[in-house]
Write an enzyme that holds these catalytic residues in place. Structure first.
Site, PDB file in Angstrom:
ATOM      1  N   ARG A  93       0.858  -1.187   0.000  1.00  0.00           N
ATOM      2  CA  ARG A  93       0.000   0.000   0.000  1.00  0.00           C
ATOM      3  C   ARG A  93       0.888   1.229   0.000  1.00  0.00           C
ATOM      4  O   ARG A  93       2.099   1.141   0.128  1.00  0.00           O
ATOM      5  CB  ARG A  93      -1.026  -0.013   1.141  1.00  0.00           C
ATOM      6  N   GLY A  94       0.207   2.400  -0.161  1.00  0.00           N
ATOM      7  CA  GLY A  94       0.968   3.624  -0.358  1.00  0.00           C
ATOM      8  C   GLY A  94       1.083   3.830  -1.862  1.00  0.00           C
ATOM      9  O   GLY A  94       1.436   2.889  -2.600  1.00  0.00           O
ATOM     10  N   ALA A  95       0.766   5.045  -2.312  1.00  0.00           N
ATOM     11  CA  ALA A  95       0.592   5.277  -3.753  1.00  0.00           C
ATOM     12  C   ALA A  95       1.771   4.796  -4.619  1.00  0.00           C
ATOM     13  O   ALA A  95       1.577   4.006  -5.555  1.00  0.00           O
ATOM     14  CB  ALA A  95       0.294   6.757  -3.989  1.00  0.00           C
ATOM     15  N   ARG A 128      -7.610  -0.391  -6.708  1.00  0.00           N
ATOM     16  CA  ARG A 128      -7.851   0.762  -5.828  1.00  0.00           C
ATOM     17  C   ARG A 128      -7.949   2.011  -6.708  1.00  0.00           C
ATOM     18  O   ARG A 128      -7.114   2.204  -7.596  1.00  0.00           O
ATOM     19  CB  ARG A 128      -6.724   0.928  -4.796  1.00  0.00           C
ATOM     20  N   GLN A 146      -2.149   2.814   9.987  1.00  0.00           N
ATOM     21  CA  GLN A 146      -0.869   2.807   9.262  1.00  0.00           C
ATOM     22  C   GLN A 146       0.208   3.572  10.023  1.00  0.00           C
ATOM     23  O   GLN A 146       1.392   3.274   9.906  1.00  0.00           O
ATOM     24  CB  GLN A 146      -1.030   3.427   7.859  1.00  0.00           C
ATOM     25  N   ASP A 197      -1.827  10.626  -2.408  1.00  0.00           N
ATOM     26  CA  ASP A 197      -2.247   9.610  -3.386  1.00  0.00           C
ATOM     27  C   ASP A 197      -2.526  10.220  -4.742  1.00  0.00           C
ATOM     28  O   ASP A 197      -2.432   9.540  -5.773  1.00  0.00           O
ATOM     29  CB  ASP A 197      -3.493   8.882  -2.891  1.00  0.00           C
ATOM     30  N   LYS A 244      -4.543  10.124   2.893  1.00  0.00           N
ATOM     31  CA  LYS A 244      -5.273   9.309   3.877  1.00  0.00           C
ATOM     32  C   LYS A 244      -6.313  10.119   4.635  1.00  0.00           C
ATOM     33  O   LYS A 244      -6.052  11.271   5.005  1.00  0.00           O
ATOM     34  CB  LYS A 244      -4.241   8.703   4.840  1.00  0.00           C
TER      35      LYS A 244
HETATM   36  O1  MRU Z   1      -4.576   3.300   2.216  1.00  0.00           O
HETATM   37  P1  MRU Z   1      -3.090   3.478   2.113  1.00  0.00           P
HETATM   38  O2  MRU Z   1      -2.340   2.930   3.286  1.00  0.00           O
HETATM   39  O3  MRU Z   1      -2.555   2.984   0.790  1.00  0.00           O
HETATM   40  O4  MRU Z   1      -2.884   5.057   2.133  1.00  0.00           O
HETATM   41  C1  MRU Z   1      -1.592   5.566   1.967  1.00  0.00           C
HETATM   42  C2  MRU Z   1      -1.517   7.039   2.074  1.00  0.00           C
HETATM   43  O5  MRU Z   1      -2.497   7.727   2.265  1.00  0.00           O
HETATM   44  C3  MRU Z   1      -0.163   7.642   1.865  1.00  0.00           C
HETATM   45  O6  MRU Z   1      -0.008   8.805   2.630  1.00  0.00           O
HETATM   46  C4  MRU Z   1       0.012   8.006   0.373  1.00  0.00           C
HETATM   47  O7  MRU Z   1      -0.273   6.901  -0.435  1.00  0.00           O
HETATM   48  C5  MRU Z   1       1.372   8.494   0.079  1.00  0.00           C
HETATM   49  S1  MRU Z   1       2.566   7.187   0.183  1.00  0.00           S
HETATM   50  C6  MRU Z   1       4.076   7.809  -0.231  1.00  0.00           C
END
Ligand code: MRU
Length: 353
Positions: A52-54, A95, A202, A243, A254
Protein backbone atom coordinates in the site's frame (compact mmCIF):
# COMPACT_ATOMS: atom_id res chain seq x y z
CA UNK A 1 21.82 6.59 2.80
CA UNK A 2 20.75 4.52 5.80
CA UNK A 3 18.18 1.85 4.89
CA UNK A 4 17.31 -0.95 7.21
CA UNK A 5 13.72 -1.60 6.16
CA UNK A 6 13.88 -4.37 3.47
CA UNK A 7 12.74 -3.54 -0.09
CA UNK A 8 8.96 -3.03 -0.15
CA UNK A 9 8.31 -4.77 -3.46
CA UNK A 10 10.72 -6.39 -5.90
CA UNK A 11 11.09 -9.10 -8.53
CA UNK A 12 12.71 -12.34 -7.32
CA UNK A 13 14.12 -14.86 -9.77
CA UNK A 14 12.68 -17.96 -8.13
CA UNK A 15 10.18 -20.42 -9.61
CA UNK A 16 10.23 -18.64 -12.98
CA UNK A 17 9.89 -15.23 -11.33
CA UNK A 18 7.71 -13.91 -8.52
CA UNK A 19 6.68 -10.50 -7.21
CA UNK A 20 8.06 -10.38 -3.66
CA UNK A 21 6.68 -7.89 -1.15
CA UNK A 22 6.62 -7.18 2.57
CA UNK A 23 3.18 -8.29 3.78
CA UNK A 24 2.29 -5.05 5.55
CA UNK A 25 -0.87 -6.51 7.08
CA UNK A 26 1.43 -8.51 9.38
CA UNK A 27 3.50 -5.53 10.62
CA UNK A 28 4.65 -4.65 13.16
CA UNK A 29 4.21 -8.10 14.76
CA UNK A 30 5.98 -10.04 12.03
CA UNK A 31 8.20 -9.07 9.11
CA UNK A 32 6.95 -11.59 6.52
CA UNK A 33 7.62 -11.63 2.78
CA UNK A 34 4.80 -12.56 0.41
CA UNK A 35 5.73 -14.14 -2.94
CA UNK A 36 3.09 -13.69 -5.67
CA UNK A 37 3.23 -16.19 -8.51
CA UNK A 38 0.07 -14.95 -10.24
CA UNK A 39 -1.36 -11.52 -11.10
CA UNK A 40 -4.45 -12.29 -9.04
CA UNK A 41 -2.23 -12.57 -5.95
CA UNK A 42 -0.71 -9.12 -6.67
CA UNK A 43 -4.18 -7.62 -7.22
CA UNK A 44 -5.50 -9.06 -3.96
CA UNK A 45 -2.37 -7.92 -2.11
CA UNK A 46 -3.06 -4.35 -3.29
CA UNK A 47 -6.73 -4.60 -2.32
CA UNK A 48 -6.13 -5.88 1.21
CA UNK A 49 -3.18 -3.45 1.72
CA UNK A 50 -0.42 -6.05 1.95
CA UNK A 51 1.29 -3.57 -0.37
CA UNK A 52 0.00 0.00 0.00
CA UNK A 53 0.97 3.62 -0.36
CA UNK A 54 0.59 5.28 -3.75
CA UNK A 55 4.10 4.79 -5.23
CA UNK A 56 4.39 1.22 -3.88
CA UNK A 57 1.03 0.33 -5.44
CA UNK A 58 2.36 1.63 -8.78
CA UNK A 59 5.55 -0.45 -8.41
CA UNK A 60 3.52 -3.57 -7.53
CA UNK A 61 1.26 -3.06 -10.55
CA UNK A 62 4.24 -2.63 -12.91
CA UNK A 63 5.86 -5.80 -11.57
CA UNK A 64 2.43 -7.45 -11.78
CA UNK A 65 2.36 -6.77 -15.52
CA UNK A 66 5.82 -8.32 -15.88
CA UNK A 67 4.55 -11.30 -13.87
CA UNK A 68 1.53 -11.62 -16.19
CA UNK A 69 3.88 -11.80 -19.17
CA UNK A 70 6.06 -14.42 -17.47
CA UNK A 71 3.12 -16.58 -16.41
CA UNK A 72 1.34 -16.37 -19.77
CA UNK A 73 1.48 -19.60 -21.79
CA UNK A 74 1.11 -17.57 -25.03
CA UNK A 75 3.47 -18.53 -27.81
CA UNK A 76 2.61 -15.70 -30.16
CA UNK A 77 2.51 -11.94 -29.62
CA UNK A 78 -1.25 -11.56 -30.16
CA UNK A 79 -2.08 -14.13 -27.50
CA UNK A 80 0.38 -12.50 -25.10
CA UNK A 81 -1.18 -9.06 -25.73
CA UNK A 82 -4.58 -10.54 -24.86
CA UNK A 83 -3.28 -11.96 -21.55
CA UNK A 84 -1.65 -8.63 -20.75
CA UNK A 85 -4.92 -6.77 -21.39
CA UNK A 86 -6.70 -9.06 -18.91
CA UNK A 87 -3.98 -8.51 -16.30
CA UNK A 88 -4.10 -4.74 -16.81
CA UNK A 89 -7.86 -4.64 -16.29
CA UNK A 90 -7.59 -6.61 -13.06
CA UNK A 91 -4.79 -4.46 -11.64
CA UNK A 92 -6.52 -1.20 -12.63
CA UNK A 93 -9.64 -2.28 -10.73
CA UNK A 94 -7.85 -2.74 -7.38
CA UNK A 95 -7.85 0.76 -5.83
CA UNK A 96 -9.17 3.98 -7.39
CA UNK A 97 -7.50 6.91 -5.60
CA UNK A 98 -3.72 6.56 -6.00
CA UNK A 99 -2.95 7.88 -9.47
CA UNK A 100 0.50 6.23 -9.36
CA UNK A 101 -1.26 2.92 -10.09
CA UNK A 102 -2.61 4.23 -13.39
CA UNK A 103 0.63 6.09 -14.12
CA UNK A 104 2.63 2.86 -13.73
CA UNK A 105 0.17 0.89 -15.88
CA UNK A 106 0.41 3.52 -18.60
CA UNK A 107 4.22 3.27 -18.45
CA UNK A 108 3.83 -0.49 -18.98
CA UNK A 109 1.37 0.15 -21.87
CA UNK A 110 4.05 2.26 -23.47
CA UNK A 111 6.62 -0.52 -23.11
CA UNK A 112 4.15 -3.00 -24.64
CA UNK A 113 3.57 -0.64 -27.60
CA UNK A 114 7.32 -0.14 -28.10
CA UNK A 115 7.83 -3.91 -28.38
CA UNK A 116 4.69 -4.58 -30.44
CA UNK A 117 4.99 -7.68 -32.63
CA UNK A 118 8.17 -8.95 -30.96
CA UNK A 119 8.42 -12.59 -29.89
CA UNK A 120 6.82 -13.34 -26.48
CA UNK A 121 10.16 -13.90 -24.75
CA UNK A 122 11.47 -10.54 -25.95
CA UNK A 123 8.27 -8.88 -24.64
CA UNK A 124 8.63 -10.70 -21.31
CA UNK A 125 12.19 -9.45 -20.90
CA UNK A 126 11.28 -5.90 -21.94
CA UNK A 127 8.39 -5.67 -19.47
CA UNK A 128 10.50 -6.91 -16.59
CA UNK A 129 13.22 -4.39 -17.44
CA UNK A 130 10.66 -1.56 -17.55
CA UNK A 131 9.01 -2.60 -14.28
CA UNK A 132 12.37 -2.77 -12.51
CA UNK A 133 13.25 0.67 -13.90
CA UNK A 134 10.00 2.04 -12.42
CA UNK A 135 10.93 0.62 -9.01
CA UNK A 136 14.50 1.96 -9.11
CA UNK A 137 13.29 5.32 -10.43
CA UNK A 138 10.81 5.63 -7.56
CA UNK A 139 13.57 5.06 -5.01
CA UNK A 140 15.71 7.77 -6.64
CA UNK A 141 12.77 10.20 -6.76
CA UNK A 142 12.18 9.72 -3.03
CA UNK A 143 15.83 10.40 -2.23
CA UNK A 144 15.64 13.58 -4.36
CA UNK A 145 12.46 14.68 -2.55
CA UNK A 146 14.29 14.29 0.75
CA UNK A 147 17.24 16.34 -0.53
CA UNK A 148 14.98 19.07 -1.94
CA UNK A 149 13.06 19.39 1.32
CA UNK A 150 16.05 20.11 3.55
CA UNK A 151 15.64 23.89 3.41
CA UNK A 152 12.06 23.58 4.73
CA UNK A 153 12.98 21.68 7.89
CA UNK A 154 14.52 23.68 10.75
CA UNK A 155 17.14 22.31 13.14
CA UNK A 156 15.51 20.38 15.97
CA UNK A 157 12.12 20.39 14.21
CA UNK A 158 9.17 18.48 15.59
CA UNK A 159 7.47 17.09 12.47
CA UNK A 160 3.94 15.69 12.57
CA UNK A 161 2.97 13.10 9.96
CA UNK A 162 -0.23 11.21 9.20
CA UNK A 163 -0.54 7.66 7.80
CA UNK A 164 2.60 6.03 6.36
CA UNK A 165 4.35 7.72 3.48
CA UNK A 166 7.58 5.93 4.19
CA UNK A 167 9.86 3.29 2.70
CA UNK A 168 6.92 0.90 3.06
CA UNK A 169 4.72 3.13 0.89
CA UNK A 170 7.30 3.51 -1.90
CA UNK A 171 10.12 1.51 -3.47
CA UNK A 172 12.14 2.70 -0.46
CA UNK A 173 13.13 5.81 1.54
CA UNK A 174 9.63 7.31 1.40
CA UNK A 175 8.14 10.68 0.51
CA UNK A 176 7.02 12.31 3.79
CA UNK A 177 9.36 9.95 5.65
CA UNK A 178 11.96 10.67 2.94
CA UNK A 179 11.83 14.28 4.19
CA UNK A 180 12.20 12.95 7.74
CA UNK A 181 15.06 10.59 6.79
CA UNK A 182 16.94 13.31 4.92
CA UNK A 183 16.65 15.72 7.87
CA UNK A 184 17.75 12.99 10.28
CA UNK A 185 20.70 12.02 8.08
CA UNK A 186 21.66 15.71 7.81
CA UNK A 187 21.99 15.74 11.61
CA UNK A 188 19.12 18.17 12.18
CA UNK A 189 18.08 16.44 15.39
CA UNK A 190 14.43 16.13 14.41
CA UNK A 191 11.61 14.34 16.22
CA UNK A 192 8.42 12.96 14.64
CA UNK A 193 4.86 12.99 16.00
CA UNK A 194 3.15 9.95 14.47
CA UNK A 195 -0.66 10.08 14.14
CA UNK A 196 -1.99 6.56 14.68
CA UNK A 197 -4.25 6.93 11.59
CA UNK A 198 -7.59 5.22 12.11
CA UNK A 199 -9.15 3.07 10.84
CA UNK A 200 -6.25 0.85 9.71
CA UNK A 201 -3.53 2.33 11.93
CA UNK A 202 -0.87 2.81 9.26
CA UNK A 203 0.78 5.37 11.56
CA UNK A 204 0.80 3.19 14.66
CA UNK A 205 1.64 -0.06 12.86
CA UNK A 206 3.91 1.07 10.03
CA UNK A 207 5.33 4.59 10.54
CA UNK A 208 6.15 3.97 14.19
CA UNK A 209 7.81 0.66 13.22
CA UNK A 210 9.78 2.22 10.36
CA UNK A 211 11.10 5.10 12.45
CA UNK A 212 11.86 2.85 15.39
CA UNK A 213 13.70 0.36 13.11
CA UNK A 214 15.95 3.18 11.90
CA UNK A 215 16.46 4.86 15.25
CA UNK A 216 14.68 8.10 14.33
CA UNK A 217 13.12 9.71 17.44
CA UNK A 218 9.32 9.46 17.26
CA UNK A 219 6.26 9.63 19.49
CA UNK A 220 2.98 7.92 18.65
CA UNK A 221 -0.27 9.78 19.38
CA UNK A 222 -3.93 9.05 18.63
CA UNK A 223 -5.42 11.14 15.82
CA UNK A 224 -7.49 13.10 18.31
CA UNK A 225 -4.36 14.33 20.13
CA UNK A 226 -2.84 16.22 17.18
CA UNK A 227 -4.62 19.52 17.92
CA UNK A 228 -3.68 19.43 21.59
CA UNK A 229 -0.02 18.80 20.81
CA UNK A 230 -0.04 21.63 18.25
CA UNK A 231 -1.67 23.92 20.82
CA UNK A 232 1.20 23.16 23.21
CA UNK A 233 3.62 24.57 20.61
CA UNK A 234 5.25 21.17 20.13
CA UNK A 235 4.82 20.85 16.34
CA UNK A 236 6.96 22.92 13.92
CA UNK A 237 5.64 21.56 10.64
CA UNK A 238 3.40 18.87 9.18
CA UNK A 239 4.66 16.66 6.35
CA UNK A 240 2.38 14.16 4.59
CA UNK A 241 2.43 12.15 1.38
CA UNK A 242 -0.29 12.05 -1.25
CA UNK A 243 -2.25 9.61 -3.39
CA UNK A 244 -3.18 12.16 -6.02
CA UNK A 245 -2.57 15.88 -6.44
CA UNK A 246 -4.93 17.77 -8.76
CA UNK A 247 -3.55 20.32 -11.21
CA UNK A 248 -4.58 23.17 -8.87
CA UNK A 249 -2.64 21.68 -5.92
CA UNK A 250 -5.56 20.06 -4.04
CA UNK A 251 -4.15 17.00 -2.29
CA UNK A 252 -5.85 13.63 -1.74
CA UNK A 253 -4.26 11.66 1.07
CA UNK A 254 -5.27 9.31 3.88
CA UNK A 255 -8.53 10.18 5.60
CA UNK A 256 -7.79 12.61 8.41
CA UNK A 257 -5.17 14.57 6.47
CA UNK A 258 -7.60 17.44 5.84
CA UNK A 259 -8.33 17.62 9.57
CA UNK A 260 -4.60 17.87 10.28
CA UNK A 261 -4.23 20.64 7.65
CA UNK A 262 -7.05 22.68 9.21
CA UNK A 263 -5.50 22.23 12.67
CA UNK A 264 -2.11 23.29 11.30
CA UNK A 265 -3.59 26.45 9.80
CA UNK A 266 -5.32 27.27 13.10
CA UNK A 267 -1.95 27.06 14.85
CA UNK A 268 0.12 28.81 12.15
CA UNK A 269 2.10 25.64 11.38
CA UNK A 270 3.28 25.04 7.78
CA UNK A 271 1.63 22.03 6.13
CA UNK A 272 3.92 20.39 3.53
CA UNK A 273 3.16 17.66 1.00
CA UNK A 274 5.95 15.42 -0.32
CA UNK A 275 5.27 13.45 -3.49
CA UNK A 276 6.86 12.41 -6.78
CA UNK A 277 5.61 14.05 -10.00
CA UNK A 278 3.91 10.71 -10.84
CA UNK A 279 1.40 11.59 -8.08
CA UNK A 280 0.28 14.77 -9.89
CA UNK A 281 -2.80 14.21 -12.03
CA UNK A 282 -2.57 16.97 -14.62
CA UNK A 283 -5.86 15.81 -16.15
CA UNK A 284 -7.89 16.72 -13.04
CA UNK A 285 -8.56 20.43 -12.54
CA UNK A 286 -9.37 20.19 -8.83
CA UNK A 287 -9.60 17.81 -5.90
CA UNK A 288 -13.37 17.36 -6.01
CA UNK A 289 -12.84 15.26 -9.18
CA UNK A 290 -10.52 12.80 -7.41
CA UNK A 291 -12.21 9.39 -6.92
CA UNK A 292 -12.25 8.62 -3.20
CA UNK A 293 -12.12 4.92 -2.36
CA UNK A 294 -14.69 3.64 0.11
CA UNK A 295 -13.66 0.52 1.99
CA UNK A 296 -15.50 -2.08 4.03
CA UNK A 297 -17.50 -1.33 7.17
CA UNK A 298 -15.42 -3.97 8.97
CA UNK A 299 -12.43 -1.63 9.06
CA UNK A 300 -14.36 0.92 11.12
CA UNK A 301 -16.33 -1.56 13.19
CA UNK A 302 -13.27 -3.51 14.32
CA UNK A 303 -10.30 -2.48 16.41
CA UNK A 304 -8.40 -5.04 18.45
CA UNK A 305 -11.88 -5.52 19.86
CA UNK A 306 -15.08 -4.86 18.02
CA UNK A 307 -16.03 -1.29 18.99
CA UNK A 308 -19.38 -0.64 17.33
CA UNK A 309 -21.56 -3.43 16.05
CA UNK A 310 -22.28 -5.55 19.19
CA UNK A 311 -24.52 -2.87 20.66
CA UNK A 312 -26.16 -1.87 17.42
CA UNK A 313 -25.46 -4.38 14.60
CA UNK A 314 -27.06 -2.18 11.96
CA UNK A 315 -25.30 1.07 12.86
CA UNK A 316 -24.57 3.06 9.70
CA UNK A 317 -20.88 3.18 8.88
CA UNK A 318 -19.09 5.41 6.41
CA UNK A 319 -15.50 4.48 5.56
CA UNK A 320 -13.92 6.81 3.00
CA UNK A 321 -10.24 5.88 2.74
CA UNK A 322 -8.98 9.32 1.67
CA UNK A 323 -9.87 13.01 1.84
CA UNK A 324 -8.88 16.10 -0.11
CA UNK A 325 -7.00 19.04 1.39
CA UNK A 326 -7.70 22.29 -0.50
CA UNK A 327 -4.58 23.86 -1.97
CA UNK A 328 -5.07 27.02 0.15
CA UNK A 329 -3.98 24.99 3.18
CA UNK A 330 -0.80 23.66 1.53
CA UNK A 331 2.34 25.73 2.24
CA UNK A 332 4.46 23.85 -0.34
CA UNK A 333 4.59 20.66 -2.40
CA UNK A 334 8.05 19.05 -2.55
CA UNK A 335 8.78 16.80 -5.52
CA UNK A 336 11.95 15.30 -6.96
CA UNK A 337 12.14 18.42 -9.19
CA UNK A 338 12.07 20.99 -6.38
CA UNK A 339 9.61 22.95 -4.24
CA UNK A 340 6.29 24.12 -5.72
CA UNK A 341 4.39 26.96 -4.06
CA UNK A 342 1.07 28.69 -4.78
CA UNK A 343 -0.24 29.42 -7.33
CA UNK A 344 0.10 25.68 -7.97
CA UNK A 345 -1.41 25.57 -11.45
CA UNK A 346 1.78 27.20 -12.76
CA UNK A 347 4.36 25.77 -10.35
CA UNK A 348 3.15 22.16 -10.79
CA UNK A 349 2.89 22.54 -14.59
CA UNK A 350 6.54 23.59 -14.64
CA UNK A 351 7.47 20.22 -13.07
CA UNK A 352 5.70 18.05 -15.63
CA UNK A 353 7.89 15.17 -16.93
O1 MRU B 1 -4.58 3.30 2.22
P1 MRU B 1 -3.09 3.48 2.11
O2 MRU B 1 -2.34 2.93 3.29
O3 MRU B 1 -2.55 2.98 0.79
O4 MRU B 1 -2.88 5.06 2.13
C1 MRU B 1 -1.59 5.57 1.97
C2 MRU B 1 -1.52 7.04 2.07
O5 MRU B 1 -2.50 7.73 2.26
C3 MRU B 1 -0.16 7.64 1.87
O6 MRU B 1 -0.01 8.80 2.63
C4 MRU B 1 0.01 8.01 0.37
O7 MRU B 1 -0.27 6.90 -0.44
C5 MRU B 1 1.37 8.49 0.08
S1 MRU B 1 2.57 7.19 0.18
C6 MRU B 1 4.08 7.81 -0.23
Amino acid sequence: MQQRVPPTVTWADVEGGVVRMIDQTKLPGELVMLDCREVECVAQAIERLSVRGAPAIGCAAALGMALAAHRSQADDSDALRKDLRTARERLAATRPTAVNLFWALSQMDRAIAEHEGEAPDAMRAALLTRAEEIVEDDLQRCVAIGRNSLELIPEGANILTHCNAGALATAGYGTALGVVRAAHEAGKGIHVWVDETRPLLQGARLTAWELCTEGIPATLITDSMAGYVMGQGRVDCVVVGSDRIAANGDVANKIGTYTVAVLAERHGIPFYVAAPVSTIDYELASGDLIPIEERSREEVAMLAHRVAEPVCPDVAIYNPAFDVTPHELVAAIVTEKGIARAPYAGSLRAMRD
